[in-house]
Each structure stands twice: as C-alpha cells, then as structure tokens.
Scaffold this active site. Structure first.
Site, mmCIF file in Angstrom:
data_model
loop_
_atom_site.group_PDB
_atom_site.id
_atom_site.type_symbol
_atom_site.label_atom_id
_atom_site.label_comp_id
_atom_site.label_asym_id
_atom_site.label_seq_id
_atom_site.Cartn_x
_atom_site.Cartn_y
_atom_site.Cartn_z
ATOM 1 N N TRP A 14 0.820 -1.217 0.000
ATOM 2 C CA TRP A 14 0.000 0.000 0.000
ATOM 3 C C TRP A 14 0.849 1.260 0.000
ATOM 4 C CZ3 TRP A 14 -0.596 -3.858 3.801
ATOM 5 C CH2 TRP A 14 0.101 -3.645 4.985
ATOM 6 N N ARG A 15 2.161 1.112 0.167
ATOM 7 C CA ARG A 15 3.012 2.296 0.142
ATOM 8 C C ARG A 15 3.438 2.665 -1.277
ATOM 9 N NH1 ARG A 15 6.654 0.992 5.503
ATOM 10 N NH2 ARG A 15 5.119 1.793 6.981
ATOM 11 N N GLU A 27 -5.507 1.460 5.357
ATOM 12 C CA GLU A 27 -5.669 2.164 6.634
ATOM 13 C C GLU A 27 -6.787 1.534 7.470
ATOM 14 O OE1 GLU A 27 -3.833 4.301 8.014
ATOM 15 O OE2 GLU A 27 -2.521 4.874 6.370
ATOM 16 N N GLN A 32 -6.094 -1.348 14.611
ATOM 17 C CA GLN A 32 -6.162 -2.426 15.616
ATOM 18 C C GLN A 32 -5.565 -3.746 15.127
ATOM 19 O OE1 GLN A 32 -7.701 -1.795 18.620
ATOM 20 N NE2 GLN A 32 -8.643 0.157 18.124
ATOM 21 N N THR A 33 -4.878 -3.737 13.992
ATOM 22 C CA THR A 33 -4.306 -4.992 13.476
ATOM 23 C C THR A 33 -2.868 -4.717 13.051
ATOM 24 O OG1 THR A 33 -6.494 -5.450 12.583
ATOM 25 C CG2 THR A 33 -4.755 -6.889 11.863
ATOM 26 N N TYR A 106 -7.722 10.229 12.732
ATOM 27 C CA TYR A 106 -6.468 9.639 12.277
ATOM 28 C C TYR A 106 -6.540 9.275 10.779
ATOM 29 C CZ TYR A 106 -3.161 6.222 10.885
ATOM 30 O OH TYR A 106 -2.230 5.577 10.124
ATOM 31 N N ASP A 124 -1.116 8.178 15.445
ATOM 32 C CA ASP A 124 -1.505 6.897 16.036
ATOM 33 C C ASP A 124 -0.607 6.623 17.245
ATOM 34 O OD1 ASP A 124 0.935 6.230 14.966
ATOM 35 O OD2 ASP A 124 0.220 4.488 13.850
ATOM 36 N N CYS A 183 17.773 2.750 19.919
ATOM 37 C CA CYS A 183 18.199 4.153 19.877
ATOM 38 C C CYS A 183 19.480 4.353 19.079
ATOM 39 C CB CYS A 183 18.384 4.689 21.294
ATOM 40 S SG CYS A 183 16.851 4.643 22.242
ATOM 41 N N CYS A 186 18.693 5.076 15.541
ATOM 42 C CA CYS A 186 17.610 6.046 15.344
ATOM 43 C C CYS A 186 18.113 7.324 14.656
ATOM 44 C CB CYS A 186 16.999 6.381 16.698
ATOM 45 S SG CYS A 186 15.681 7.597 16.570
ATOM 46 N N CYS A 192 16.584 13.711 20.770
ATOM 47 C CA CYS A 192 15.682 12.977 21.667
ATOM 48 C C CYS A 192 16.049 13.180 23.139
ATOM 49 C CB CYS A 192 15.721 11.486 21.319
ATOM 50 S SG CYS A 192 14.621 10.518 22.378
HETATM 51 S S1 SF4 Z 1 13.136 8.576 19.336
HETATM 52 FE FE1 SF4 Z 1 14.486 8.568 21.116
HETATM 53 S S2 SF4 Z 1 13.772 6.847 22.369
HETATM 54 FE FE2 SF4 Z 1 12.932 6.582 20.310
HETATM 55 S S3 SF4 Z 1 14.425 5.244 19.286
HETATM 56 FE FE3 SF4 Z 1 14.937 7.392 18.791
HETATM 57 S S4 SF4 Z 1 16.473 7.909 20.324
HETATM 58 FE FE4 SF4 Z 1 15.443 6.122 21.081
#
Ligand code: SF4
Length: 319
Positions: A14-15, A27, A32-33, A106, A124, A183, A186, A192
């Site tokens: 779907w992307r 969507e 819920q799935t 949403y 969400d 993290c 990320c 963050c």
């Molecule tokens: S947003 Fe923050 S808590 Fe979430 S994975 Fe990234 S560094 Fe970690």
C-alpha cells in the site's frame, strides 16, 4: 526523517500507491491490526476487489468473506458503503475525509496527507510514542495525542506530509518500539530528550487500562448428515455475519453433546465459549445447511470457525 524512511521503510504494497481506494483499504485494515496480520488479508482483498468499482458492485456478503478473521466487521460494512458513495460522488479532499461515515481524525489525516499532499498530522500510537520520548512529555491519553499532533505538524515538511506521517509511524513501529527501542539506529537520536536522560522505558506514560469483562457463552451447532446449520448473526460484534446460535447460558437438553471450549477476546471482553453439538433427524428450514468443507464460502467470525472445527473433530471421532 523522510530521507531515513525512503531508505529504510518496509516495502509494503500500500506504500506504492496514492490511490485513495487502496490507501483507505490499508488504513482500515491496519486499525487495531498489525502489519504482519493485515498483509495477507490486504493482498487477497486487492486481488478480488482491485478498484473501488469492483468493491462497490460486489455484494456485502462476499466482501465479508474476504474480511472474515480480521475482526471489527463494521469497518468492512463502512468500507463497502464508502466505495458505493465514491463511485458516484467521487473522493473527498482535505477536511472532507472526516465527513465520511466511520472515518475518524487519524484516518482522515492519513488520507489527506498521503492522497492529497495536505499538511495534516496523522497521530496513532506509534507517533504518540515517538513524540513522548523525543520531547520527554509525561502526558497520556488525549493530552498526549493533542501534543503529538502539534509537534508533528510543526516539524512536517510542507512538500511531503504523507511521507512524513508514514516515516514517524514507521520509526515508531520498527525503531522506537514500545519495548527495547533501537536508539543507536535512530535517525533522530540527537534530538531525543528521552535518549539523553535514559527515560525511554518510562515513556509514554501508560494509560490506565479499562477493567476486563469475562463472559460465558454457548455455541449450539445443529448437524444433519454432516451439514452444519448456519444462521445470520444478530449480535453487535458479528451482526450480519454467518455463525451458529449463541446464548449466554444454554439449556442443551439430553440431545446436545459437548464438543469443547475455548476463550476469545473481543475488545475488552474475554469470552469463554462452550460448544455444543446436536444431531437433528431432519434439516430445519430456519438454518442454511453447509458441509464443513464449504464453510470458507461464508463469512464466519474467528470464534465460529474455531467452534466449527471442534464440532467437526467431534463428529469424525464418532463416525
Ligand atoms: S526517538 Fe528517542 S527513544 Fe525513540 S528510538 Fe529514537 S532515540 Fe530512542
């Protein structure tokens, strides 16, 4: 974030599209799935109903067969109604998505951003979690949702709102996971606050869970010459689907035999089903009589499919 998503987003079918019909199907199924559970349903659905016209012209009973097992059957009814409406009125745009019956904030924001390229933030649980951790916000419930929406709209690139929404959701689903966030992989680690003060595990603040409700129900299956007696169900959860008579307490009488029992969760209800099987001498006209190997042609909710399997096993034991 959008660059990270372009390189790391999962290649889900779907992307690859901005077709409102296909995006709306995905969507609706994904509410819920999980992605893994929805994927085979989406693929089968799109093979049978590849465009809005094919769904609009299909009978709702057939659509329910393709939805059976996903749960939340009212969504299938609404999708079918929306398809019929869209074939003569066209698709709405922007704010107009919310005017469709059953489309909440949403889904409306997801549709407007992905299909119309408009800057609406779709929030969400994944987006709430990413926001709560990035900003170390201890709120929960509706206050967290509102704050996450403001944060997402403030940071959203105005030329790629759909990609941004999907990127934040993907980050929440695959990197900023509820438990064990990755993290070190990320892309927004440097922004963050939760990473800086090691509070990821405490955020977002959990919402108090509503109390679970336990219910006992009996499913009463009539059988005649290896055919099961089906009825259209009247319950709110399964209204309009096929199944067997259910009652909270069954006075089965001596003719009914116990086939087994199992538990099934619907919203916050945990239902203990006891399955009774009763052989009839003649086939009563109040039922539609179906052989077990033909049951897949009828939209049976998951607990009724399970009850039918128990009854079939019991029958085979006695043959
Ligand atoms: S947003 Fe923050 S808590 Fe979430 S994975 Fe990234 S560094 Fe970690």
């Amino acid at each position: 974030m959008v660059d990270w998503y372009a390189k790391n987003g999962r290649p889900l079918p779907w992307r690859k599209t901005k077709d409102p019909y296909l995006v709306l199907v995905s969507e609706t199924m994904l509410q819920q799935t999980t992605v893994a559970s929805s994927l085979p349903y989406y693929e089968r659905w799109v093979e049978r109903f590849p465009d809005v016209g094919s769904l609009a012209s299909a009978d709702i009973d057939e659509a329910l067969v393709y939805w059976a097992g996903l749960g939340y059957y009212s969504r299938c009814h609404r999708l079918h109604e929306i398809a019929k409406l869209a074939t003569f009125a066209g698709w709405p745009k922007g704010e107009g998505w919310q005017s469709l019956n059953g489309i909440g904030p949403y889904t409306a924001a997801a549709m407007a951003s992905i299909c119309d390229g408009l800057p609406f933030a779709a929030v969400d649980g994944n987006v709430e979690r990413v926001y709560a951790r990035v900003c170390a916000d201890p709120e929960s419930g509706s206050r967290l949702k509102s704050a996450a929406k403001r944060w997402s709209e403030a940071n959203m690139p105005k030329d790629t709102p759909g990609e941004w929404n999907q990127a934040v959701m993907e980050l929440g689903a695959t990197i900023c996971r509820p438990r064990g966030p990755k993290c070190l992989e990320c892309p927004i680690q440097g922004h963050c606050q939760a990473f800086r003060d090691s509070s990821q595990g405490r955020l977002p603040t959990p919402k108090p869970k509503p109390a679970r409700i336990d219910i006992d129900m009996s499913i009463h299956i009539r059988v005649h010459k290896m055919h099961f007696g089906l009825i259209k169900l009247e319950s709110n959860w399964w209204k309009g689907l096929w199944g067997f008579p259910i009652v909270e307490q069954l006075d089965t009488g001596p003719a009914a035999r116990l086939s087994g029992s199992f538990s099934h969760v619907v919203t916050r209800h945990r239902i203990k089903f006891t399955v009774w099987l009763e052989a009839l001498e003649s086939c009563s006209p109040e039922f539609v009589w179906v052989h077990p190997i033909e049951l897949h042609k009828y939209a049976l909710p998951a607990p009724f499919t399970r009850a039918a399997k128990l009854a079939e096993t019991k029958l085979l034991e006695t043959v």
